[in-house]
Design a protein around this motif. Structure first.
Motif, PDB file in Angstrom:
ATOM      1  N   PHE A  97     -72.145  -6.636 -64.707  1.00 49.64           N
ATOM      2  CA  PHE A  97     -72.397  -7.936 -65.312  1.00 49.64           C
ATOM      3  C   PHE A  97     -73.864  -8.337 -65.211  1.00 49.64           C
ATOM      4  O   PHE A  97     -74.566  -7.971 -64.256  1.00 49.64           O
ATOM      5  CB  PHE A  97     -71.546  -9.006 -64.627  1.00 49.64           C
ATOM      6  N   GLY A  98     -74.281  -9.109 -66.206  1.00 50.01           N
ATOM      7  CA  GLY A  98     -75.576  -9.741 -66.142  1.00 50.01           C
ATOM      8  C   GLY A  98     -75.510 -11.026 -65.340  1.00 50.01           C
ATOM      9  O   GLY A  98     -74.441 -11.422 -64.858  1.00 50.01           O
ATOM     10  N   TYR A 128     -63.464  -8.437 -57.922  1.00 51.85           N
ATOM     11  CA  TYR A 128     -64.887  -8.669 -58.115  1.00 51.85           C
ATOM     12  C   TYR A 128     -65.322  -9.786 -57.162  1.00 51.85           C
ATOM     13  O   TYR A 128     -64.536 -10.676 -56.819  1.00 51.85           O
ATOM     14  CB  TYR A 128     -65.180  -9.094 -59.559  1.00 51.85           C
ATOM     15  N   TYR A 184     -68.367 -12.464 -72.236  1.00 54.58           N
ATOM     16  CA  TYR A 184     -67.355 -13.315 -71.635  1.00 54.58           C
ATOM     17  C   TYR A 184     -67.897 -14.749 -71.581  1.00 54.58           C
ATOM     18  O   TYR A 184     -69.101 -14.972 -71.509  1.00 54.58           O
ATOM     19  CB  TYR A 184     -67.049 -12.900 -70.193  1.00 54.58           C
ATOM     20  N   TYR A 226     -69.545  -6.170 -73.431  1.00 51.76           N
ATOM     21  CA  TYR A 226     -68.619  -7.308 -73.464  1.00 51.76           C
ATOM     22  C   TYR A 226     -69.412  -8.623 -73.397  1.00 51.76           C
ATOM     23  O   TYR A 226     -70.420  -8.702 -72.703  1.00 51.76           O
ATOM     24  CB  TYR A 226     -67.693  -7.310 -72.247  1.00 51.76           C
ATOM     25  N   GLN A 266     -69.626   2.240 -68.860  1.00 56.24           N
ATOM     26  CA  GLN A 266     -69.591   3.591 -69.390  1.00 56.24           C
ATOM     27  C   GLN A 266     -68.256   4.236 -69.019  1.00 56.24           C
ATOM     28  O   GLN A 266     -68.178   5.429 -68.781  1.00 56.24           O
ATOM     29  CB  GLN A 266     -70.783   4.395 -68.868  1.00 56.24           C
ATOM     30  N   GLY A 267     -67.221   3.413 -68.932  1.00 57.27           N
ATOM     31  CA  GLY A 267     -65.872   3.922 -68.727  1.00 57.27           C
ATOM     32  C   GLY A 267     -65.344   3.801 -67.322  1.00 57.27           C
ATOM     33  O   GLY A 267     -64.179   4.067 -67.086  1.00 57.27           O
ATOM     34  N   THR A 268     -66.196   3.382 -66.395  1.00 57.44           N
ATOM     35  CA  THR A 268     -65.704   3.215 -65.025  1.00 57.44           C
ATOM     36  C   THR A 268     -65.667   1.722 -64.723  1.00 57.44           C
ATOM     37  O   THR A 268     -64.706   1.054 -65.044  1.00 57.44           O
ATOM     38  CB  THR A 268     -66.585   3.975 -64.027  1.00 57.44           C
ATOM     39  N   GLU A 269     -66.660   1.208 -64.107  1.00 57.24           N
ATOM     40  CA  GLU A 269     -66.670  -0.221 -63.811  1.00 57.24           C
ATOM     41  C   GLU A 269     -67.563  -0.965 -64.794  1.00 57.24           C
ATOM     42  O   GLU A 269     -68.457  -0.382 -65.411  1.00 57.24           O
ATOM     43  CB  GLU A 269     -67.161  -0.468 -62.385  1.00 57.24           C
ATOM     44  N   ALA A 270     -67.295  -2.262 -64.918  1.00 56.59           N
ATOM     45  CA  ALA A 270     -68.130  -3.124 -65.750  1.00 56.59           C
ATOM     46  C   ALA A 270     -69.218  -3.731 -64.879  1.00 56.59           C
ATOM     47  O   ALA A 270     -68.953  -4.206 -63.776  1.00 56.59           O
ATOM     48  CB  ALA A 270     -67.276  -4.218 -66.375  1.00 56.59           C
ATOM     49  N   LEU A 330     -71.475 -14.696 -70.085  1.00 58.66           N
ATOM     50  CA  LEU A 330     -71.756 -13.465 -69.355  1.00 58.66           C
ATOM     51  C   LEU A 330     -71.693 -12.263 -70.276  1.00 58.66           C
ATOM     52  O   LEU A 330     -70.792 -12.141 -71.096  1.00 58.66           O
ATOM     53  CB  LEU A 330     -70.720 -13.265 -68.251  1.00 58.66           C
ATOM     54  N   VAL A 389     -77.879  -5.155 -66.179  1.00 54.93           N
ATOM     55  CA  VAL A 389     -77.695  -5.865 -67.443  1.00 54.93           C
ATOM     56  C   VAL A 389     -78.610  -7.089 -67.432  1.00 54.93           C
ATOM     57  O   VAL A 389     -78.574  -7.882 -66.487  1.00 54.93           O
ATOM     58  CB  VAL A 389     -76.228  -6.288 -67.625  1.00 54.93           C
ATOM     59  N   ARG A 400     -65.621  -7.527 -77.471  1.00 56.87           N
ATOM     60  CA  ARG A 400     -65.963  -6.226 -76.886  1.00 56.87           C
ATOM     61  C   ARG A 400     -66.470  -5.293 -77.965  1.00 56.87           C
ATOM     62  O   ARG A 400     -65.871  -5.195 -79.039  1.00 56.87           O
ATOM     63  CB  ARG A 400     -64.743  -5.611 -76.206  1.00 56.87           C
ATOM     64  N   ASN A 436     -71.999   2.515 -73.520  1.00 56.82           N
ATOM     65  CA  ASN A 436     -71.551   2.330 -74.892  1.00 56.82           C
ATOM     66  C   ASN A 436     -70.735   1.045 -75.079  1.00 56.82           C
ATOM     67  O   ASN A 436     -70.683   0.491 -76.163  1.00 56.82           O
ATOM     68  CB  ASN A 436     -70.686   3.521 -75.332  1.00 56.82           C
ATOM     69  N   ARG A 493     -61.441  -1.261 -56.496  1.00 55.60           N
ATOM     70  CA  ARG A 493     -60.417  -1.082 -57.523  1.00 55.60           C
ATOM     71  C   ARG A 493     -59.272  -0.274 -56.934  1.00 55.60           C
ATOM     72  O   ARG A 493     -59.487   0.567 -56.051  1.00 55.60           O
ATOM     73  CB  ARG A 493     -60.983  -0.370 -58.739  1.00 55.60           C
ATOM     74  N   ARG A 519     -61.665   1.161 -70.125  1.00 53.76           N
ATOM     75  CA  ARG A 519     -62.619   0.679 -71.119  1.00 53.76           C
ATOM     76  C   ARG A 519     -62.242  -0.683 -71.682  1.00 53.76           C
ATOM     77  O   ARG A 519     -63.050  -1.352 -72.305  1.00 53.76           O
ATOM     78  CB  ARG A 519     -62.736   1.677 -72.269  1.00 53.76           C
ATOM     79  N   ARG A 559     -75.098 -12.014 -59.226  1.00 49.01           N
ATOM     80  CA  ARG A 559     -74.203 -11.729 -60.336  1.00 49.01           C
ATOM     81  C   ARG A 559     -72.858 -11.220 -59.847  1.00 49.01           C
ATOM     82  O   ARG A 559     -72.717 -10.794 -58.704  1.00 49.01           O
ATOM     83  CB  ARG A 559     -74.847 -10.692 -61.266  1.00 49.01           C
ATOM     84  N   LEU A 560     -71.909 -11.311 -60.720  1.00 49.11           N
ATOM     85  CA  LEU A 560     -70.570 -10.798 -60.440  1.00 49.11           C
ATOM     86  C   LEU A 560     -70.647  -9.276 -60.266  1.00 49.11           C
ATOM     87  O   LEU A 560     -71.279  -8.582 -61.063  1.00 49.11           O
ATOM     88  CB  LEU A 560     -69.679 -11.143 -61.630  1.00 49.11           C
TER      89      LEU A 560
END
Lengths: 109, 111
Positions: free
Chosen positions: B102-103, A36, B35, B33, B96-100, B91, B4, B48, B30, A49, A94, A43-44
């Motif tokens: 962030f706000g 990241y 942090y 997190y 949705q299952g791939t990458e996260a 944070l 976000v 989470r 769905n 990957r 996830r 933002r981050l």
């Protein structure tokens, strides 16, 4: 327990020089690994990957399971690459990320 | 797409006071997190959610921290009472299952 280690807090290079940001991990299984990046006042965001095996903005990272490393590399650094870089690990897509402490990359003109 | 969204961006409070942070994840995500990022460190998971269910809250200091995600969309993280050591960036991220994603984070300073 899982752990991510980034040994360098600061890496300073000149424009055009090669860059390697080190990342080592400890995890008993086969984790997902990520880099990241956080640019100044932004933002981050995900850079790349390991499962994608892609090159983003000239950066690549190879997973070495024998050395439990996931170093980030770029052959020729640009000034716009200056940012904080975080290596992260997840048991699966996830699940939550475990981050390293980050390396600040400074690319000087 | 705004991504976000977190609010407030900054908060300064006196110790022993309560504080709350709000997060609106990306529509359709769905997984949510929270942090905490201390100065000079990487983010560390607090909790989470999968939809409205907290599926991993083992790192949440439950004596003073609480979180909720009503209707599986927005989420609120609360600290009561705050301590000096709670100063950090909080944070929120969604996936949705791939990458996260962030706000921008909320920078909390406890004085």
């Amino acid at each position: 327990a899982q752990r991510v280690t980034q040994p360098e807090k600061l890496l300073s290079v000149f424009k055009g020089a090669p860059v390697e940001l080190k990342c080592n991990y400890s995890y008993s299984g086969s984790p997902e690994l990520f880099w990241y990046v956080q640019y100044s006042r932004q933002r981050l965001q995900l850079l790349l990957r390991h499962i994608s095996r892609e090159s983003i903005k000239g950066f690549t990272a190879d997973l070495n399971k024998g050395e439990t490393s996931f170093h980030l590399k770029k052959p020729f650094a640009q000034e716009e690459d200056s940012a904080m870089y975080y290596c992260a690990l997840s048991p699966s897509l996830r699940r939550a990320l475990t981050f390293g402490s980050g390396t600040r990359l400074q690319v000087q003109p | 797409e705004a991504g976000v969204v977190q609010s407030p961006r900054y908060k300064i409070i006196e110790k022993k006071q309560p504080v709350a942070f709000w997060c609106n994840p990306i529509s359709g995500h769905n997984t949510l997190y929270w942090y905490r990022q201390n100065l000079g460190q990487g983010p560390e998971l607090l909790i989470r959610y999968e939809n409205e269910e907290a599926v991993d809250d083992s790192q949440l200091p439950k004596d003073r921290f609480s979180a909720e995600r009503l209707k599986g969309v927005d989420s609120t993280l609360k600290i009561q009472p705050a301590e000096l050591g709670d100063s950090a960036v909080y944070l929120c991220a969604s996936s949705q299952g791939t990458e996260a994603f962030f706000g921008q984070g909320t920078r909390l300073t406890v004085v």
